[in-house]
Design a protein around this motif. Structure first.
Motif, PDB file in Angstrom:
ATOM      1  N   HIS A 271     -99.069  19.229   4.851  1.00 26.81           N
ATOM      2  CA  HIS A 271     -97.969  19.939   5.509  1.00 26.81           C
ATOM      3  C   HIS A 271     -96.661  19.159   5.481  1.00 26.81           C
ATOM      4  CE1 HIS A 271    -101.171  22.529   6.846  1.00 26.81           C
ATOM      5  NE2 HIS A 271    -101.721  21.577   7.576  1.00 26.81           N
ATOM      6  N   HIS A 272     -96.735  17.849   5.668  1.00 27.62           N
ATOM      7  CA  HIS A 272     -95.543  17.007   5.720  1.00 27.62           C
ATOM      8  C   HIS A 272     -95.873  15.653   5.079  1.00 27.62           C
ATOM      9  CE1 HIS A 272     -93.762  19.791   8.645  1.00 27.62           C
ATOM     10  NE2 HIS A 272     -94.911  19.749   9.308  1.00 27.62           N
ATOM     11  N   TYR A 273     -94.835  14.955   4.659  1.00 28.57           N
ATOM     12  CA  TYR A 273     -95.029  13.592   4.176  1.00 28.57           C
ATOM     13  C   TYR A 273     -95.441  12.696   5.339  1.00 28.57           C
ATOM     14  CZ  TYR A 273     -92.720  14.708  -0.244  1.00 28.57           C
ATOM     15  OH  TYR A 273     -92.391  15.244  -1.453  1.00 28.57           O
ATOM     16  N   ILE A 274     -96.421  11.850   5.110  1.00 27.54           N
ATOM     17  CA  ILE A 274     -96.772  10.829   6.100  1.00 27.54           C
ATOM     18  C   ILE A 274     -95.881   9.622   5.853  1.00 27.54           C
ATOM     19  CG2 ILE A 274     -98.585   9.291   6.923  1.00 27.54           C
ATOM     20  CD1 ILE A 274    -100.611  11.463   6.303  1.00 27.54           C
ATOM     21  N   GLU A 275     -95.119   9.241   6.870  1.00 25.37           N
ATOM     22  CA  GLU A 275     -94.116   8.193   6.732  1.00 25.37           C
ATOM     23  C   GLU A 275     -94.704   6.822   7.061  1.00 25.37           C
ATOM     24  OE1 GLU A 275     -91.663   9.269   5.301  1.00 25.37           O
ATOM     25  OE2 GLU A 275     -91.306  11.338   5.916  1.00 25.37           O
ATOM     26  N   PHE A 276     -93.944   5.790   6.677  1.00 28.29           N
ATOM     27  CA  PHE A 276     -94.395   4.419   6.889  1.00 28.29           C
ATOM     28  C   PHE A 276     -94.013   3.873   8.266  1.00 28.29           C
ATOM     29  CE2 PHE A 276     -93.492   4.178   2.120  1.00 28.29           C
ATOM     30  CZ  PHE A 276     -94.807   4.382   1.771  1.00 28.29           C
ATOM     31  N   ASP A 277     -93.062   4.511   8.933  1.00 26.11           N
ATOM     32  CA  ASP A 277     -92.445   3.872  10.100  1.00 26.11           C
ATOM     33  C   ASP A 277     -93.089   4.205  11.432  1.00 26.11           C
ATOM     34  OD1 ASP A 277     -91.657   6.488  10.255  1.00 26.11           O
ATOM     35  OD2 ASP A 277     -89.529   6.076  10.587  1.00 26.11           O
ATOM     36  N   GLN A 278     -94.192   4.942  11.432  1.00 20.57           N
ATOM     37  CA  GLN A 278     -94.888   5.209  12.691  1.00 20.57           C
ATOM     38  C   GLN A 278     -96.374   5.418  12.419  1.00 20.57           C
ATOM     39  OE1 GLN A 278     -94.005   9.164  14.428  1.00 20.57           O
ATOM     40  NE2 GLN A 278     -92.580   9.437  12.713  1.00 20.57           N
ATOM     41  N   PRO A 279     -97.211   5.155  13.431  1.00 20.01           N
ATOM     42  CA  PRO A 279     -98.656   5.258  13.220  1.00 20.01           C
ATOM     43  C   PRO A 279     -99.083   6.691  12.903  1.00 20.01           C
ATOM     44  CG  PRO A 279     -98.148   4.041  15.232  1.00 20.01           C
ATOM     45  CD  PRO A 279     -96.874   4.674  14.784  1.00 20.01           C
ATOM     46  N   CYS A 280    -100.119   6.791  12.094  1.00 19.31           N
ATOM     47  CA  CYS A 280    -100.739   8.078  11.781  1.00 19.31           C
ATOM     48  C   CYS A 280    -102.213   7.985  12.151  1.00 19.31           C
ATOM     49  CB  CYS A 280    -100.592   8.411  10.302  1.00 19.31           C
ATOM     50  SG  CYS A 280    -101.412   9.948   9.796  1.00 19.31           S
ATOM     51  N   THR A 281    -102.675   8.903  12.979  1.00 19.77           N
ATOM     52  CA  THR A 281    -104.087   8.917  13.354  1.00 19.77           C
ATOM     53  C   THR A 281    -104.867   9.855  12.436  1.00 19.77           C
ATOM     54  OG1 THR A 281    -103.732  10.670  14.980  1.00 19.77           O
ATOM     55  CG2 THR A 281    -103.620   8.383  15.758  1.00 19.77           C
ATOM     56  N   VAL A 282    -106.111   9.492  12.195  1.00 22.59           N
ATOM     57  CA  VAL A 282    -107.037  10.288  11.384  1.00 22.59           C
ATOM     58  C   VAL A 282    -108.232  10.618  12.267  1.00 22.59           C
ATOM     59  CG1 VAL A 282    -108.357  10.408   9.255  1.00 22.59           C
ATOM     60  CG2 VAL A 282    -106.309   8.962   9.361  1.00 22.59           C
ATOM     61  N   THR A 283    -108.505  11.883  12.462  1.00 22.91           N
ATOM     62  CA  THR A 283    -109.663  12.282  13.251  1.00 22.91           C
ATOM     63  C   THR A 283    -110.641  13.045  12.376  1.00 22.91           C
ATOM     64  OG1 THR A 283    -108.547  14.316  13.971  1.00 22.91           O
ATOM     65  CG2 THR A 283    -108.365  12.396  15.404  1.00 22.91           C
ATOM     66  N   ALA A 284    -111.910  12.882  12.690  1.00 22.61           N
ATOM     67  CA  ALA A 284    -112.974  13.521  11.909  1.00 22.61           C
ATOM     68  C   ALA A 284    -114.050  14.013  12.861  1.00 22.61           C
ATOM     69  CB  ALA A 284    -113.569  12.525  10.910  1.00 22.61           C
ATOM     70  N   HIS A 285    -114.405  15.288  12.772  1.00 18.80           N
ATOM     71  CA  HIS A 285    -115.397  15.871  13.664  1.00 18.80           C
ATOM     72  C   HIS A 285    -116.420  16.675  12.860  1.00 18.80           C
ATOM     73  CE1 HIS A 285    -113.346  14.710  17.340  1.00 18.80           C
ATOM     74  NE2 HIS A 285    -112.213  15.155  16.813  1.00 18.80           N
ATOM     75  N   PRO A 286    -117.692  16.291  12.955  1.00 18.64           N
ATOM     76  CA  PRO A 286    -118.734  17.061  12.256  1.00 18.64           C
ATOM     77  C   PRO A 286    -118.819  18.489  12.790  1.00 18.64           C
ATOM     78  CG  PRO A 286    -119.555  14.903  12.965  1.00 18.64           C
ATOM     79  CD  PRO A 286    -118.232  15.110  13.640  1.00 18.64           C
ATOM     80  N   VAL A 287    -119.038  19.430  11.891  1.00 15.69           N
ATOM     81  CA  VAL A 287    -119.282  20.820  12.278  1.00 15.69           C
ATOM     82  C   VAL A 287    -120.774  20.951  12.557  1.00 15.69           C
ATOM     83  CG1 VAL A 287    -119.186  23.227  11.550  1.00 15.69           C
ATOM     84  CG2 VAL A 287    -117.353  21.642  10.879  1.00 15.69           C
ATOM     85  N   PRO A 288    -121.169  21.299  13.773  1.00  9.87           N
ATOM     86  CA  PRO A 288    -122.599  21.338  14.122  1.00  9.87           C
ATOM     87  C   PRO A 288    -123.414  22.190  13.159  1.00  9.87           C
ATOM     88  CG  PRO A 288    -121.247  21.615  16.088  1.00  9.87           C
ATOM     89  CD  PRO A 288    -120.309  21.675  14.921  1.00  9.87           C
ATOM     90  N   GLY A 289    -124.590  21.656  12.788  1.00 15.13           N
ATOM     91  CA  GLY A 289    -125.505  22.387  11.927  1.00 15.13           C
ATOM     92  C   GLY A 289    -125.146  22.384  10.465  1.00 15.13           C
ATOM     93  N   THR A 290    -124.118  21.601  10.076  1.00 15.62           N
ATOM     94  CA  THR A 290    -123.694  21.539   8.676  1.00 15.62           C
ATOM     95  C   THR A 290    -123.457  20.084   8.281  1.00 15.62           C
ATOM     96  OG1 THR A 290    -121.287  21.590   9.000  1.00 15.62           O
ATOM     97  CG2 THR A 290    -122.459  23.707   9.099  1.00 15.62           C
ATOM     98  N   ASN A 291    -123.143  19.864   7.005  1.00 14.05           N
ATOM     99  CA  ASN A 291    -122.702  18.560   6.522  1.00 14.05           C
ATOM    100  C   ASN A 291    -121.190  18.546   6.312  1.00 14.05           C
ATOM    101  OD1 ASN A 291    -125.202  17.229   6.482  1.00 14.05           O
ATOM    102  ND2 ASN A 291    -125.729  18.122   4.497  1.00 14.05           N
ATOM    103  N   THR A 292    -120.503  19.451   6.981  1.00 13.93           N
ATOM    104  CA  THR A 292    -119.050  19.553   6.864  1.00 13.93           C
ATOM    105  C   THR A 292    -118.372  18.737   7.964  1.00 13.93           C
ATOM    106  OG1 THR A 292    -119.167  21.769   5.885  1.00 13.93           O
ATOM    107  CG2 THR A 292    -117.085  21.141   6.897  1.00 13.93           C
ATOM    108  N   ILE A 293    -117.340  18.019   7.579  1.00 15.25           N
ATOM    109  CA  ILE A 293    -116.551  17.216   8.518  1.00 15.25           C
ATOM    110  C   ILE A 293    -115.129  17.741   8.503  1.00 15.25           C
ATOM    111  CG2 ILE A 293    -115.851  14.904   9.203  1.00 15.25           C
ATOM    112  CD1 ILE A 293    -118.878  15.205   9.054  1.00 15.25           C
ATOM    113  N   ARG A 294    -114.623  18.135   9.676  1.00 19.73           N
ATOM    114  CA  ARG A 294    -113.239  18.576   9.793  1.00 19.73           C
ATOM    115  C   ARG A 294    -112.328  17.369   9.971  1.00 19.73           C
ATOM    116  NH1 ARG A 294    -111.478  22.936   7.941  1.00 19.73           N
ATOM    117  NH2 ARG A 294    -109.675  22.630   9.302  1.00 19.73           N
ATOM    118  N   LEU A 295    -111.189  17.373   9.277  1.00 24.32           N
ATOM    119  CA  LEU A 295    -110.277  16.238   9.259  1.00 24.32           C
ATOM    120  C   LEU A 295    -108.882  16.650   9.715  1.00 24.32           C
ATOM    121  CD1 LEU A 295    -111.269  14.933   5.715  1.00 24.32           C
ATOM    122  CD2 LEU A 295    -111.992  13.936   7.897  1.00 24.32           C
ATOM    123  N   ALA A 296    -108.195  15.730  10.382  1.00 24.16           N
ATOM    124  CA  ALA A 296    -106.814  15.974  10.782  1.00 24.16           C
ATOM    125  C   ALA A 296    -106.038  14.664  10.731  1.00 24.16           C
ATOM    126  CB  ALA A 296    -106.748  16.576  12.184  1.00 24.16           C
TER     127      ALA A 296
END
Length: 314
Positions: A271-296
């Motif tokens: 959606h947007h460029y990730i910049e160098f001048d501030q922290p960026c968090t990465v979150t990952a949540h498994p989708v129950p009953g699958t091998n899929t991981i949602r990322l943000a």
């Protein structure tokens, strides 16, 4: 098809010319926005029909970053990087988009039909072929503004995977206006937070780890070392897409607790460029009953990228 040299390919009229385009020698790194020839995986390019191309790709038996995920399989993200290279090559050699134009990745999607299609070959390179179809071609005045590439990947005549790559492009002047104060930004050495244990994310070296611990469940800080000569093999003013994809993979492995797993499908929206001048968090949540991981990926209160990965335990 008529054989042409790289020089002829770059100066020909491309689509609509009488001669089909064919690259049949080592592809110069500059044609795919690379510096080091060891990071060039595309080997040849041919026109099949209008807006349909065939790209030869050679996956190396070893690589400093895109190494085999396990002794049995090539890294699926090598497949995704090959799609990127094929797309950039087609943009320049097939559609004659000027070298000074900047590319913006909007979306990537991929699916491995059968992980056995990624099998290694005893340390020897593996040759595959990609059939690339350009769709949704957009223009800005007389210039190209972007398109969608649909990709089918074949090995020994059998389809082993599919992918899609949507991108846009702007002139160097347009890019400078787009980036504003960030157009001359430089990557910074990660401060404070040490990388997570490389063994937990399936890597062999700490420099390849893209995450550091952060407060919160299944949350990490994006961490990219500017000394990484594959991620930052040429000057960049933002965190590049291959670092974001790798960070997503590593977060998925941590959230799943399967450090040997490989991603066999997924999609990412940028959606947007990730910049160098501030922290960026990465979150990952498994989708129950699958091998899929949602990322943000979030920077401040802004969602910079998101998507999902489907894992297969290696």
């Amino acid at each position: 098809m008529t054989t042409m040299t790289i020089g002829q390919a770059e100066s020909s009229q491309g689509l609509g010319s009488a001669e089909p385009l064919l690259v049949k020698q080592t592809v110069p790194p500059r044609l795919i926005r690379r510096i080091n020839s060891s990071d060039v995986f595309v080997t040849q390019l041919g026109i099949v029909a209008e807006d349909v191309f065939e790209v030869g790709v050679r996956w190396p038996g070893s690589h400093s970053f895109y190494a085999p995920a396990t002794p049995r399989w090539h890294d699926p993200l090598l497949f995704l990087e090959s799609v990127r290279e094929a797309g950039v090559l087609i943009a320049h050699a097939g559609y004659h988009i000027p070298m000074e134009f900047k590319f913006l990745t909007n979306q990537k999607w991929f699916h491995v039909d059968d992980p056995e299609g990624l099998r290694t070959n005893g340390g020897d390179p593996v040759d595959v072929t990609m059939r690339v179809t350009a769709k949704d071609i957009r223009r800005r005045a007389k210039s190209f503004a972007g398109m969608l590439f649909d990709v089918e990947c074949y090995r020994d005549g059998s389809r082993i995977g599919t992918a899609a790559y949507r991108w846009s492009c702007v002139s160097s002047a347009g890019y400078a206006r787009l980036r504003g104060q960030y157009r001359d930004a430089l990557p910074e050495v990660p401060a404070g937070a040490a990388p997570v244990d490389h063994e937990l994310v399936g890597r062999c070296a700490s420099i390849d780890v893209m995450l550091a611990d952060a407060p919160g469940e299944n949350t990490w800080l994006l961490r990219v070392d500017p000394a990484h000569n594959v991620i930052y093999d040429h000057p960049m003013d933002h965190v590049p897409g291959n670092a974001i994809i790798e960070a997503g993979r590593q977060a998925a492995l941590l959230a799943s607790g399967m450090p040997e797993a490989i991603p066999v499908g997924g999609e990412l929206d940028f959606h947007h460029y990730i910049e160098f001048d501030q922290p960026c968090t990465v979150t990952a949540h498994p989708v129950p009953g699958t091998n899929t991981i949602r990322l943000a990926f979030d920077q401040g209160d802004v969602r910079m990228a998101d998507g999902s990965l489907d894992l297969c335990n290696g």
